[in-house]
Design a protein around this motif. Structure first.
Motif, PDB file in Angstrom:
ATOM      1  N   GLU A  81       0.924  -1.095   0.013  1.00 37.49           N
ATOM      2  CA  GLU A  81      -0.110   0.033  -0.087  1.00 37.49           C
ATOM      3  C   GLU A  81       0.833   1.271   0.037  1.00 37.49           C
ATOM      4  OE1 GLU A  81      -1.562   1.883   3.277  1.00 37.49           O
ATOM      5  OE2 GLU A  81       0.698   1.956   3.864  1.00 37.49           O
ATOM      6  N   TYR A  82       0.391   2.410  -0.097  1.00 43.36           N
ATOM      7  CA  TYR A  82       1.164   3.616  -0.435  1.00 43.36           C
ATOM      8  C   TYR A  82       1.446   4.156   0.917  1.00 43.36           C
ATOM      9  CZ  TYR A  82       1.928   4.166  -5.399  1.00 43.36           C
ATOM     10  OH  TYR A  82       2.050   4.097  -6.730  1.00 43.36           O
ATOM     11  N   GLY A  95     -11.523  -9.596  -9.318  1.00 46.35           N
ATOM     12  CA  GLY A  95     -11.168  -8.298  -8.793  1.00 46.35           C
ATOM     13  C   GLY A  95     -10.061  -8.378  -7.486  1.00 46.35           C
ATOM     14  N   PHE A 143      -6.315  -9.365  -6.705  1.00 47.07           N
ATOM     15  CA  PHE A 143      -4.933  -9.773  -7.479  1.00 47.07           C
ATOM     16  C   PHE A 143      -3.811  -9.897  -6.625  1.00 47.07           C
ATOM     17  CE2 PHE A 143      -7.749  -7.466 -10.440  1.00 47.07           C
ATOM     18  CZ  PHE A 143      -8.197  -8.488 -11.135  1.00 47.07           C
ATOM     19  N   HIS A 169      -1.776  -5.465  -8.000  1.00 50.43           N
ATOM     20  CA  HIS A 169      -2.918  -4.438  -8.523  1.00 50.43           C
ATOM     21  C   HIS A 169      -2.193  -3.175  -8.529  1.00 50.43           C
ATOM     22  CE1 HIS A 169      -3.640  -3.853  -3.903  1.00 50.43           C
ATOM     23  NE2 HIS A 169      -4.099  -2.718  -4.567  1.00 50.43           N
ATOM     24  N   VAL A 215      -4.119   9.042  -3.146  1.00 50.76           N
ATOM     25  CA  VAL A 215      -4.071  10.398  -2.694  1.00 50.76           C
ATOM     26  C   VAL A 215      -3.755  10.714  -1.092  1.00 50.76           C
ATOM     27  CG1 VAL A 215      -5.450  11.191  -4.716  1.00 50.76           C
ATOM     28  CG2 VAL A 215      -6.425  11.428  -2.368  1.00 50.76           C
ATOM     29  N   LEU A 253      -6.453  -1.651   7.921  1.00 50.33           N
ATOM     30  CA  LEU A 253      -5.117  -1.228   8.181  1.00 50.33           C
ATOM     31  C   LEU A 253      -5.112  -0.497   9.468  1.00 50.33           C
ATOM     32  CD1 LEU A 253      -4.646  -0.002   4.341  1.00 50.33           C
ATOM     33  CD2 LEU A 253      -3.639  -1.664   5.278  1.00 50.33           C
ATOM     34  N   TYR A 260      -3.536   1.882  10.929  1.00 45.89           N
ATOM     35  CA  TYR A 260      -3.248   3.239  11.296  1.00 45.89           C
ATOM     36  C   TYR A 260      -4.569   4.198  11.330  1.00 45.89           C
ATOM     37  CZ  TYR A 260      -2.789   3.048   6.255  1.00 45.89           C
ATOM     38  OH  TYR A 260      -3.244   2.843   4.537  1.00 45.89           O
ATOM     39  N   ALA A 283     -15.347  -3.015  -2.749  1.00 45.31           N
ATOM     40  CA  ALA A 283     -14.893  -1.717  -2.501  1.00 45.31           C
ATOM     41  C   ALA A 283     -13.958  -1.520  -3.806  1.00 45.31           C
ATOM     42  CB  ALA A 283     -13.965  -1.816  -1.323  1.00 45.31           C
ATOM     43  N   VAL A 284     -14.579  -0.494  -4.471  1.00 43.19           N
ATOM     44  CA  VAL A 284     -13.588   0.096  -5.486  1.00 43.19           C
ATOM     45  C   VAL A 284     -12.553   0.981  -4.875  1.00 43.19           C
ATOM     46  CG1 VAL A 284     -15.257   1.892  -6.223  1.00 43.19           C
ATOM     47  CG2 VAL A 284     -13.531   1.025  -7.897  1.00 43.19           C
ATOM     48  N   GLY A 285     -12.749   1.608  -3.789  1.00 42.84           N
ATOM     49  CA  GLY A 285     -11.614   2.772  -3.021  1.00 42.84           C
ATOM     50  C   GLY A 285     -12.053   2.429  -1.687  1.00 42.84           C
ATOM     51  N   GLY A 297      -8.805   7.163   4.517  1.00 44.44           N
ATOM     52  CA  GLY A 297      -9.469   7.636   5.869  1.00 44.44           C
ATOM     53  C   GLY A 297      -8.475   8.479   6.742  1.00 44.44           C
ATOM     54  N   TYR A 340      -5.479   9.220   9.534  1.00 42.72           N
ATOM     55  CA  TYR A 340      -4.511   8.428  10.194  1.00 42.72           C
ATOM     56  C   TYR A 340      -3.561   9.270  10.726  1.00 42.72           C
ATOM     57  CZ  TYR A 340      -2.380   9.694   5.662  1.00 42.72           C
ATOM     58  OH  TYR A 340      -1.751  10.327   4.394  1.00 42.72           O
ATOM     59  N   SER A 352      -7.603   4.065  -4.744  1.00 41.81           N
ATOM     60  CA  SER A 352      -8.474   3.127  -5.454  1.00 41.81           C
ATOM     61  C   SER A 352      -7.922   2.301  -6.404  1.00 41.81           C
ATOM     62  CB  SER A 352      -9.493   4.272  -6.277  1.00 41.81           C
ATOM     63  OG  SER A 352     -10.561   3.181  -6.792  1.00 41.81           O
ATOM     64  N   ARG A 384      -9.931  -2.855 -10.506  1.00 48.45           N
ATOM     65  CA  ARG A 384     -11.544  -2.708 -10.177  1.00 48.45           C
ATOM     66  C   ARG A 384     -12.192  -1.651 -10.958  1.00 48.45           C
ATOM     67  NH1 ARG A 384     -11.471  -4.437  -3.861  1.00 48.45           N
ATOM     68  NH2 ARG A 384     -10.167  -6.126  -4.113  1.00 48.45           N
TER      69      ARG A 384
END
Ligand code: HAM
Length: 426
Positions: free
Chosen positions: A80-81, A118, A120, A123, A128, A258, A260, A278-280, A283, A285, A304, A308
């Motif tokens: 994840e980013y 949907g 993988f 992905h 943002v 997650l 955080y 969930a497409v996106g 929240g 943190y 997102s 998907r």
């Protein structure tokens, strides 16, 4: 024969217009909302994710692609980013810039999950983050950006699910009450929930097992346990969403995967993308920076899954622009003509005009068929007769008309013609 690893996908040329549309849209919206592109490494220290995302989460416990490199360091492919972006924010002292620092990213994410529609193992996320500001208006801005992203791509029927999961002041008391409640229903819950009860009690609330549903329904609710500050924050977020006309569903079971997250959490749901709807999701943190060893720094963000989004775009038959076929194809017969063709296409390309050379030694008729199928507007034919007369034959594939043009002037003449918009017959 080799195959792509399980849970990975090739993105073939015909699939690329979807990615291009999504990228162009996030880029355009980022300009409007004042977000800048930021990229972080595809792998980071394993401990960054363990501390950021949290032990007891599926991502850290089961899904990380971790490996030891040749120097003996434990690294993990980005699952994840957010943790990496926060690491970079702290590392580069970005707190000295005007706050919040608002960035977006797009790139590959790796999670060792059980592949299905949907879902993988590799992905792509559009992500943002807005870091350094606790204002609830920023939560609403991130959600508005998400909503506009989907709206711009043409989606209908998406649902925003929203919840607040409190903060370190109010959540421990709530979780304590939740655990006490679950202790009384131990025999009624699934084995996974038995494990969650010990490892990650908040996740009890989003169990999908039938037998756990009545237990969840009667469980204590976070909203009743929010401290005054979290309660006020949440009320303000919702009031901004109302003001924006962004409709949402208050979902007291929404807890995210997650660790955080604090306060606002949200997901965007859609039908028709497999078991995952969930497409996106995203929240706030506010504790992440401290978990990584930095000073207290609030933040809020959203990601997102591009695959998907593409699945949904296909399902909803949403249009995407495909790149134009080069307007000119040069068809030749014989070695000398081919050599002239090599120069001609090069001259057009240098001028910024798209041109193709038909390769191989096929008949002129076969080369014309190729142009017809691909949709090249003009075919420039160079055969023995044309060579002998110092001309080329230019066939307009739309009208079927063919004319003879001096070889010396054809680059200019046809170049000028394709640069001005053509009327098409269709
Ligand atoms: P996440 O909900 O774990 O959030 O992932 C975000 C989105 O990535 C999901 O809604 C889904 O569309 C897509 N996604 C996740 N896993 C897969 C998968 N295995 N296959 C296909 N698509 C997938 C995060 O990652 C947070 N970092 C989002 C965030 C940013 N929160 C704050 N800032």
């Amino acid at each position: 024969m080799f195959q792509a690893p399980r849970g990975t996908q090739d993105v073939l040329p015909e699939d690329q217009p979807y990615l291009a549309a999504i990228e162009a849209t996030i880029r355009r919206l980022s300009d409007l909302y004042g977000y800048r592109r930021m990229d972080t490494p595809i792998f980071e220290s394993t401990s960054l994710y363990v501390r950021g995302i949290g032990e007891g989460t599926d991502v850290v416990d089961k899904e990380m692609y971790s490996f030891e490199d040749k120097g003996g360091d434990s690294l993990t492919l980005r699952p994840e980013y957010t943790a990496g972006i926060m690491r970079a924010y702290l590392e580069h002292g970005m707190h000295t810039r005007p706050q919040p620092v608002k960035v977006y990213s797009i790139g590959p994410i790796f999670r060792y999950e059980r592949p299905q529609a949907g879902r993988f193992r590799q992905h792509t996320q559009v992500n943002v983050e807005a870091i350094g500001e606790a204002d609830p208006a920023l939560d609403a801005e991130v959600m508005a950006l998400a909503a506009q992203l989907y709206r711009s791509l043409g989606f209908q029927g998406l649902s925003f699910q929203v919840n607040s999961i409190g903060c370190p002041v109010c959540r421990p008391g709530y979780v304590h009450g939740l655990v006490e409640y679950y202790e009384q229903h131990r025999q009624a819950i699934c084995p996974d929930c038995q494990r969650r009860l010990a490892r990650n009690p908040l996740r009890l609330l989003d169990c999908k097992e039938d037998r756990c549903q009545p237990v969840i329904e009667a469980a204590p609710r976070m909203e009743e346990a929010l401290c005054p500050a979290c309660s006020r924050h949440f009320a303000l977020v919702l009031s901004y969403l109302d003001r924006l006309g962004l409709s949402y569903v208050l979902n007291h079971r929404l807890v995210r995967g997650l660790d955080y997250y604090t306060r606002t959490v949200f997901e965007v749901w859609a039908g028709g993308i497999g078991a995952q709807n969930a497409v996106g999701g995203g929240g706030r943190y506010d504790g992440l920076a401290e978990a990584l060893g930095g000073p207290a720094t609030p933040g809020v963000g959203f990601a997102s899954g591009v695959e998907r989004i593409v699945m949904l775009m296909r399902q909803q038959n949403l249009p995407v622009a495909t790149p134009p076929e080069p307007p000119i194809l040069v068809a030749t017969q014989g070695d000398e003509a081919k050599a002239v063709g090599v120069s001609l296409v090069s001259a057009w390309r240098e001028q910024g005009v798209g041109a193709l050379l038909a390769f191989g030694e096929r008949s002129l008729r076969a080369q014309l068929r190729q142009a017809n199928r691909a949709g090249n507007r003009y075919v420039v034919i160079i055969g023995a007769e044309e060579l002998a007369n110092g001309v080329v034959a230019v066939r307009d594939m739309a009208s079927g008309e063919q004319e003879s043009v001096p070889l010396a002037g054809v680059v200019e003449a046809l170049g000028a013609r394709v640069r001005t918009p053509q009327e098409t017959d269709d």
